[in-house]
Design a protein around this motif. Sequence first.
Motif, mmCIF file in Angstrom:
data_model
loop_
_atom_site.group_PDB
_atom_site.id
_atom_site.type_symbol
_atom_site.label_atom_id
_atom_site.label_comp_id
_atom_site.label_asym_id
_atom_site.label_seq_id
_atom_site.Cartn_x
_atom_site.Cartn_y
_atom_site.Cartn_z
ATOM 1 N N ASP A 8 23.044 2.822 16.096
ATOM 2 C CA ASP A 8 23.169 2.078 14.835
ATOM 3 C C ASP A 8 22.339 0.801 14.830
ATOM 4 O OD1 ASP A 8 24.716 3.846 13.583
ATOM 5 O OD2 ASP A 8 26.598 2.743 13.769
ATOM 6 N N MET A 9 22.361 0.094 15.966
ATOM 7 C CA MET A 9 21.620 -1.155 16.075
ATOM 8 C C MET A 9 20.143 -0.937 15.772
ATOM 9 S SD MET A 9 21.559 -4.261 16.910
ATOM 10 C CE MET A 9 23.204 -4.350 17.631
ATOM 11 N N PHE A 10 19.585 0.112 16.370
ATOM 12 C CA PHE A 10 18.164 0.358 16.185
ATOM 13 C C PHE A 10 17.863 0.801 14.755
ATOM 14 C CE2 PHE A 10 14.145 2.608 16.663
ATOM 15 C CZ PHE A 10 13.425 1.637 17.323
ATOM 16 N N LEU A 11 18.778 1.600 14.170
ATOM 17 C CA LEU A 11 18.603 2.003 12.764
ATOM 18 C C LEU A 11 18.587 0.773 11.863
ATOM 19 C CD1 LEU A 11 20.893 5.149 12.434
ATOM 20 C CD2 LEU A 11 18.424 5.038 12.741
ATOM 21 N N ALA A 12 19.530 -0.151 12.111
ATOM 22 C CA ALA A 12 19.603 -1.365 11.285
ATOM 23 C C ALA A 12 18.323 -2.172 11.431
ATOM 24 C CB ALA A 12 20.811 -2.203 11.690
ATOM 25 N N PHE A 13 17.853 -2.348 12.673
ATOM 26 C CA PHE A 13 16.622 -3.109 12.865
ATOM 27 C C PHE A 13 15.449 -2.447 12.148
ATOM 28 C CE2 PHE A 13 12.608 -3.736 15.101
ATOM 29 C CZ PHE A 13 12.443 -5.082 14.843
ATOM 30 N N SER A 14 15.316 -1.111 12.286
ATOM 31 C CA SER A 14 14.209 -0.394 11.637
ATOM 32 C C SER A 14 14.228 -0.631 10.135
ATOM 33 C CB SER A 14 14.329 1.106 11.886
ATOM 34 O OG SER A 14 14.192 1.386 13.243
ATOM 35 N N THR A 15 15.411 -0.531 9.526
ATOM 36 C CA THR A 15 15.504 -0.686 8.078
ATOM 37 C C THR A 15 15.061 -2.072 7.648
ATOM 38 O OG1 THR A 15 17.392 0.804 8.175
ATOM 39 C CG2 THR A 15 17.038 -0.396 6.115
ATOM 40 N N TYR A 16 15.621 -3.115 8.278
ATOM 41 C CA TYR A 16 15.301 -4.473 7.841
ATOM 42 C C TYR A 16 13.858 -4.844 8.170
ATOM 43 C CZ TYR A 16 20.065 -5.236 6.437
ATOM 44 O OH TYR A 16 21.259 -5.156 5.768
ATOM 45 N N ALA A 17 13.363 -4.407 9.336
ATOM 46 C CA ALA A 17 11.975 -4.723 9.686
ATOM 47 C C ALA A 17 11.022 -4.078 8.689
ATOM 48 C CB ALA A 17 11.668 -4.246 11.104
ATOM 49 N N THR A 18 11.290 -2.818 8.308
ATOM 50 C CA THR A 18 10.413 -2.138 7.351
ATOM 51 C C THR A 18 10.442 -2.845 6.004
ATOM 52 O OG1 THR A 18 10.910 -0.082 8.483
ATOM 53 C CG2 THR A 18 9.862 0.098 6.341
ATOM 54 N N ILE A 19 11.637 -3.231 5.538
ATOM 55 C CA ILE A 19 11.741 -3.902 4.237
ATOM 56 C C ILE A 19 10.915 -5.186 4.232
ATOM 57 C CG2 ILE A 19 13.334 -5.201 2.763
ATOM 58 C CD1 ILE A 19 15.464 -3.107 3.451
ATOM 59 N N VAL A 20 11.066 -5.988 5.280
ATOM 60 C CA VAL A 20 10.431 -7.299 5.274
ATOM 61 C C VAL A 20 8.907 -7.164 5.463
ATOM 62 C CG1 VAL A 20 10.548 -8.065 7.674
ATOM 63 C CG2 VAL A 20 11.111 -9.646 5.864
ATOM 64 N N VAL A 21 8.473 -6.139 6.204
ATOM 65 C CA VAL A 21 7.030 -5.921 6.349
ATOM 66 C C VAL A 21 6.430 -5.413 5.032
ATOM 67 C CG1 VAL A 21 5.298 -4.502 7.507
ATOM 68 C CG2 VAL A 21 7.031 -5.647 8.840
ATOM 69 N N LEU A 22 7.157 -4.533 4.336
ATOM 70 C CA LEU A 22 6.681 -4.075 3.017
ATOM 71 C C LEU A 22 6.558 -5.253 2.057
ATOM 72 C CD1 LEU A 22 8.586 -0.727 2.385
ATOM 73 C CD2 LEU A 22 6.172 -1.052 2.883
ATOM 74 N N LYS A 23 7.580 -6.128 2.074
ATOM 75 C CA LYS A 23 7.523 -7.325 1.224
ATOM 76 C C LYS A 23 6.259 -8.131 1.533
ATOM 77 C CE LYS A 23 8.946 -11.844 1.097
ATOM 78 N NZ LYS A 23 7.582 -11.934 1.641
ATOM 79 N N MET A 24 5.933 -8.267 2.832
ATOM 80 C CA MET A 24 4.740 -9.019 3.229
ATOM 81 C C MET A 24 3.486 -8.352 2.676
ATOM 82 S SD MET A 24 3.645 -10.175 7.052
ATOM 83 C CE MET A 24 3.012 -8.630 7.680
ATOM 84 N N MET A 25 3.457 -7.011 2.711
ATOM 85 C CA MET A 25 2.270 -6.311 2.219
ATOM 86 C C MET A 25 2.081 -6.514 0.711
ATOM 87 S SD MET A 25 2.441 -2.775 4.334
ATOM 88 C CE MET A 25 0.918 -2.130 3.643
ATOM 89 N N PHE A 26 3.178 -6.640 -0.024
ATOM 90 C CA PHE A 26 3.061 -6.850 -1.471
ATOM 91 C C PHE A 26 2.477 -8.223 -1.800
ATOM 92 C CE2 PHE A 26 6.023 -3.265 -2.218
ATOM 93 C CZ PHE A 26 5.225 -2.602 -3.121
ATOM 94 N N MET A 27 2.481 -9.128 -0.822
ATOM 95 C CA MET A 27 1.881 -10.441 -1.083
ATOM 96 C C MET A 27 0.369 -10.339 -1.284
ATOM 97 S SD MET A 27 4.264 -12.432 -1.301
ATOM 98 C CE MET A 27 3.206 -13.849 -1.592
ATOM 99 N N ALA A 28 -0.293 -9.354 -0.628
ATOM 100 C CA ALA A 28 -1.755 -9.270 -0.710
ATOM 101 C C ALA A 28 -2.231 -9.047 -2.152
ATOM 102 C CB ALA A 28 -2.275 -8.181 0.218
ATOM 103 N N PRO A 29 -1.727 -8.014 -2.866
ATOM 104 C CA PRO A 29 -2.137 -7.859 -4.265
ATOM 105 C C PRO A 29 -1.779 -9.083 -5.098
ATOM 106 C CG PRO A 29 -0.896 -5.940 -3.518
ATOM 107 C CD PRO A 29 -0.850 -6.930 -2.413
ATOM 108 N N LEU A 30 -0.616 -9.681 -4.842
ATOM 109 C CA LEU A 30 -0.219 -10.873 -5.597
ATOM 110 C C LEU A 30 -1.210 -12.009 -5.397
ATOM 111 C CD1 LEU A 30 3.642 -11.204 -5.300
ATOM 112 C CD2 LEU A 30 2.279 -11.059 -7.379
ATOM 113 N N THR A 31 -1.564 -12.255 -4.109
ATOM 114 C CA THR A 31 -2.521 -13.319 -3.827
ATOM 115 C C THR A 31 -3.849 -13.031 -4.513
ATOM 116 O OG1 THR A 31 -1.470 -13.500 -1.672
ATOM 117 C CG2 THR A 31 -3.523 -14.697 -1.970
ATOM 118 N N GLY A 32 -4.291 -11.748 -4.428
ATOM 119 C CA GLY A 32 -5.533 -11.371 -5.091
ATOM 120 C C GLY A 32 -5.460 -11.648 -6.585
#
Lengths: 143, 143, 143
Positions: A8-32
């Motif tokens: 469960d611990m690893f599943l939780a980490f995977s979910t939150y890490a993916t969400i926050v990295v996706l959020k970071m990727m959405f910054m690129a089009p916004l900055t552009g």
Amino acid sequence: MADLMSNDMFLAFSTYATIVVLKMMFMAPLTGYFRITGKEDRKKMLQTNPDVERVRSDLNHTCHQNDLENIVPFVVIGLLYAFTGPDLSTALLHFRVFVGSRFIHTVSYLLALPQPSRGLSWVVGIITTFSMAYRVLTTTLFL
Amino acid sequence: MADLMSNDMFLAFSTYATIVVLKMMFMAPLTGYFRITGKEDRKKMLQTNPDVERVRSDLNHTCHQNDLENIVPFVVIGLLYAFTGPDLSTALLHFRVFVGSRFIHTVSYLLALPQPSRGLSWVVGIITTFSMAYRVLTTTLFL
Amino acid sequence: MADLMSNDMFLAFSTYATIVVLKMMFMAPLTGYFRITGKEDRKKMLQTNPDVERVRSDLNHTCHQNDLENIVPFVVIGLLYAFTGPDLSTALLHFRVFVGSRFIHTVSYLLALPQPSRGLSWVVGIITTFSMAYRVLTTTLFL
């Protein structure tokens, strides 16, 4: 591998890490987007006030840069933290507070909310990461 | 540990992640080289057109920055993706397409190829990362 | 999980990775501090020499950026390296040399030590990362 995926611990980490990295990727089009908008304004402003637009384009760039500087440590330290075997509820609390603080940080950047909101969300994210780093260091210390 | 190293999926991820991170590291000397070249030109241009050289040094900086912004998400999401146990052939396809798109992106930056090539390679890299993130989220969702 | 935590190699990697990432995080307040200091000077200098302060704020920014560009590859390649099962003493040597070189790099930036010190520490960090990447590629090659 199958072992990790039934944890469960690893599943939780995977979910939150993916969400926050996706959020970071959405910054690129916004900055552009903001950079292009800025360039259109630039033509009008070039004679009048080049300092203002430099500061503004810095702000957009800084928001993405700030994400990179905070989310990379979270992902690295969070992964090591998940391996030290903390309580699931404590770990979830850390992950949720961090991801929440980063979303508030971005929103207060984009909507230009009054200052305490952005600084506060940044500090909360830093403290969460430090708390996980403290646990990692006290558990694994091997110099 | 020995378990991980006998897993083809993990071997493939290690190889591609190392290649793409090494490629990113080679951007630093390149950027430095262009910055020095730019500085020599700067002396001549300073009176004539400071705006042009600012844009140019931005471009070189942006190329390395762009690598950081795309390769860090790939490494994080790719590692979690490798743990979700996809088909080896599907995973290899993702890794190869991503690494290929980043190399094309860098080459089209350095040789200043006409625009669709750079934008297209960037979009292909993003889509590959999203596809892996989708698989991670649907497999591990634990909020 | 428990398996990983009883492994000396992984403990050593966790410790050094956490230390170097924490060091990177401390660069953000430092950069902010120098930026604010710079802004106070800016008011005086604005008419006289805007070029000087742009270069100076670039330097502070570059120091943090340089950390990001070197520590991210170390963390990614170091993690994969720890999984390839090298000798513990060899791995510790790599980790210690890298972490030491980054601290020297930051100190020589902040105190503005004469040039060879900063360039040398940067090169040592790069060589350590390449040495680990070489081991990862020769052990795991699976294209």
